[in-house]
Design a protein around this motif. Structure first.
Motif, PDB file in Angstrom:
ATOM      1  N   ASN A  96       0.904  -1.053   0.102  1.00  0.00           N
ATOM      2  CA  ASN A  96       0.004   0.015   0.108  1.00  0.00           C
ATOM      3  C   ASN A  96       0.832   1.112  -0.115  1.00  0.00           C
ATOM      4  O   ASN A  96       1.887   1.254   0.804  1.00  0.00           O
ATOM      5  N   ILE A  97       0.638   2.134  -0.784  1.00  0.00           N
ATOM      6  CA  ILE A  97       1.409   3.532  -1.039  1.00  0.00           C
ATOM      7  C   ILE A  97       1.712   4.367   0.182  1.00  0.00           C
ATOM      8  O   ILE A  97       2.458   4.873   0.369  1.00  0.00           O
ATOM      9  N   VAL A  98       0.542   4.130   1.118  1.00  0.00           N
ATOM     10  CA  VAL A  98       0.470   5.093   2.208  1.00  0.00           C
ATOM     11  C   VAL A  98       1.470   4.172   3.353  1.00  0.00           C
ATOM     12  O   VAL A  98       2.414   5.121   3.964  1.00  0.00           O
ATOM     13  N   ASN A  99       1.472   3.049   3.218  1.00  0.00           N
ATOM     14  CA  ASN A  99       2.396   2.485   4.289  1.00  0.00           C
ATOM     15  C   ASN A  99       3.967   2.524   3.516  1.00  0.00           C
ATOM     16  O   ASN A  99       5.189   2.451   4.394  1.00  0.00           O
ATOM     17  N   VAL A 100       4.263   2.659   2.424  1.00  0.00           N
ATOM     18  CA  VAL A 100       5.738   3.072   1.814  1.00  0.00           C
ATOM     19  C   VAL A 100       5.962   4.191   2.402  1.00  0.00           C
ATOM     20  O   VAL A 100       7.031   4.504   2.569  1.00  0.00           O
ATOM     21  N   TYR A 101       5.212   5.422   2.139  1.00  0.00           N
ATOM     22  CA  TYR A 101       5.937   6.702   2.448  1.00  0.00           C
ATOM     23  C   TYR A 101       5.545   7.182   4.044  1.00  0.00           C
ATOM     24  O   TYR A 101       6.040   8.184   4.300  1.00  0.00           O
ATOM     25  N   ASN A 102       5.152   6.490   4.684  1.00  0.00           N
ATOM     26  CA  ASN A 102       4.798   6.892   6.015  1.00  0.00           C
ATOM     27  C   ASN A 102       5.845   6.026   6.813  1.00  0.00           C
ATOM     28  O   ASN A 102       5.617   4.829   7.280  1.00  0.00           O
TER      29      ASN A 102
END
Length: 485
Positions: free
Chosen positions: A37-43
């Motif tokens: 998930n893209i949010v998991n990558v950048y958080n």
């Protein structure tokens, strides 16, 4: 608790949105499911992803997905008295309005690009490096790796290969990595000081046959119930059974020998069995009968291939025994990985034999029903004597009853199986869109998005929507629905 470790779950969903954790909560995620998930990558404050550096996640750039909202509505308060403004001020205001209009247009174009980028990124479901291998690498870097940990990493990788979750190239590459660790952990000099004890654990790399459980079964049963050989011979048909007999004759194995337990076969036959079977398999178009794998010895009596342990643990985990819960099944499977619980491992092997027989019998009954109904872009019910040569290139949808009381079915999407297959599964997004478009009542509560729970009465409109989606793409579907009493 402030720290949570998620193993083989959590990477492909927005954890912060779903769980709504406190700001000081931190998740360590070791998950093979892709895409992340893209949010998991950048958080990187609350989400710590444990991923090997050589795993290419193909993540979109940050600026293509996220955008600051500080530039909105900067001049919203200047539009009340345009008629009394001097000419220069009115001209400046018109320029600002034009600039805002241009920004809104640019934002709409950016959002459209963002949707396209996210769709391309999230379209397919696939798997990365085994979580067991990632954990072993972590232990190795901390100089805390043990032979038992190495074996668990091997079992994790073999599980991915057995279930077709990774490509053959990825499997061979990871086998090479683990082979070096096997040599390091299991090297012994041939002197008295390094003589192995009777109850020691030894892991070795070897080439073996692509046959399920054959060393704990009869060779005939293994040939009939291994997916690879059953499909190649087409054992659901009379002609397929004849081909199997021809194959055994070509190998030079008497039927009496292959139908008894492997351990009871003549030693003279077992000595060159692999070479004999591989040579005949090549004549019958089975080029992948010889595979790279690992085996483990517990003392001098107990030997298991990595695939044996995979089948056993899977069967214990998915055991239909009524006196056990899901938690009990997980505990049983976990215990079977310990050298002190070999009785549970052998019990898992017996369950695995039953499971493989049940799978082959179910598939054979589906293929022999003669009830194929065309549903436009896909076939419904069974692949019976069909002349469609593209069948083996088509994806597959399976529907099976889940709960009669709740009126639900389990729907599973399987990508096409070809030599060049990249093992990417597009059914997760397809199921989601079909459900949204028809308001079908679905439950997406599996780690794999290509497995859903569906209300039986919504099945017809759900399949119609899936059919419409398939007609808009070059991919076609084959649907097999079977209902068990």
């Amino acid at each position: 608790f402030h720290y949570f470790i998620l193993i083989n779950c959590g990477a492909n969903i927005d954890l912060l949105d779903i769980l709504q954790p406190d700001e000081d909560t931190i998740f360590f995620v070791c998950d093979t499911h892709r895409p992340v998930n893209i949010v998991n990558v950048y958080n990187d404050t609350q989400i710590k992803l444990l991923i090997k550096q050589d795993d290419d996640l193909e993540v979109p750039a940050y600026d293509d997905i996220f955008r600051d909202e500080d530039e909105e509505e900067e001049h919203s308060g200047d539009e009340s008295d345009h008629g009394s403004e001097p000419f220069e001020k009115r001209t400046r205001l018109e320029e600002e309005i034009a600039e805002q209009t241009m920004k809104r247009r640019e934002r709409r174009e950016w959002e459209a690009r963002r949707r396209d980028i996210l769709f391309d990124y999230e379209q397919y479901e696939y798997h990365g490096t085994s979580s067991a291998m990632v954990m072993f690498d972590l232990a190795w870097m901390m100089s805390k790796d043990l032979n038992d940990m190495l074996w668990w990493a091997i079992v994790g990788l073999t599980d991915q290969w057995v279930q077709d979750k990774i490509t053959q190239m990825k499997y061979v590459t990871d086998v090479g990595v683990l082979q070096r660790h096997v040599s390091r952990h299991n090297h012994r000099n041939e002197d008295e000081e390094n003589t192995l004890s009777v109850d020691c654990t030894r892991i070795s790399f070897e080439y073996d046959l692509h046959l399920a459980l054959y060393q704990h079964w009869s060779l005939h049963d293994s040939l009939c119930n291994t997916c690879y050989t059953a499909a190649r011979f087409k054992l659901w048909s009379v002609q397929g059974q004849k081909r199997l007999q021809e194959f055994l004759a070509d190998v030079g194995l008497p039927l009496k020998q292959v139908k008894q337990k492997f351990q009871s076969m003549d030693v003279s036959l077992k000595e060159n069995l692999q070479e004999m079977i591989e040579e005949s398999a090549n004549k019958f178009g089975m080029k992948d009968m010889r595979v790279q794998t690992f085996s483990i010895h517990f003392g001098f009596k107990h030997k298991f291939l990595a695939s044996d342990v995979v089948f056993a643990t899977m069967s214990l985990m998915e055991s239909p025994e009524k006196d056990g819960s899901g938690t009990d099944n997980f505990t049983q499977a976990l215990d079977s990985l310990s050298r002190t619980n070999l009785d549970k491992l052998y019990h898992g092997l017996e369950l695995a034999k039953q499971r493989l027989r049940a799978i082959q019998q179910t598939v054979a009954s589906c293929l022999c029903t003669n009830l194929v109904v065309s549903q436009g872009p896909f076939l419904y019910c069974a692949l019976v004597e069909t002349k469609n040569r593209r069948c083996k290139l088509l994806p597959l949808v399976l529907a099976a009853p889940l709960s009669a009381e709740q009126g639900t079915v389990t729907v599973v999407g399987v990508p096409p199986e070809t030599d060049s297959s990249d093992r990417k599964n597009f059914f997760g997004r397809a199921f989601e869109k079909a459900a949204e478009g028809t308001n079908s009542r679905t439950l997406h509560n599996h780690f794999d998005f290509s497995v859903i729970e569906l209300k039986a009465e919504d099945r017809s409109k759900f399949l119609d929507a899936l059919s419409l989606l398939s007609s808009e793409t070059p991919s076609l579907f084959i649907l097999i629905g079977f209902y068990l009493d």
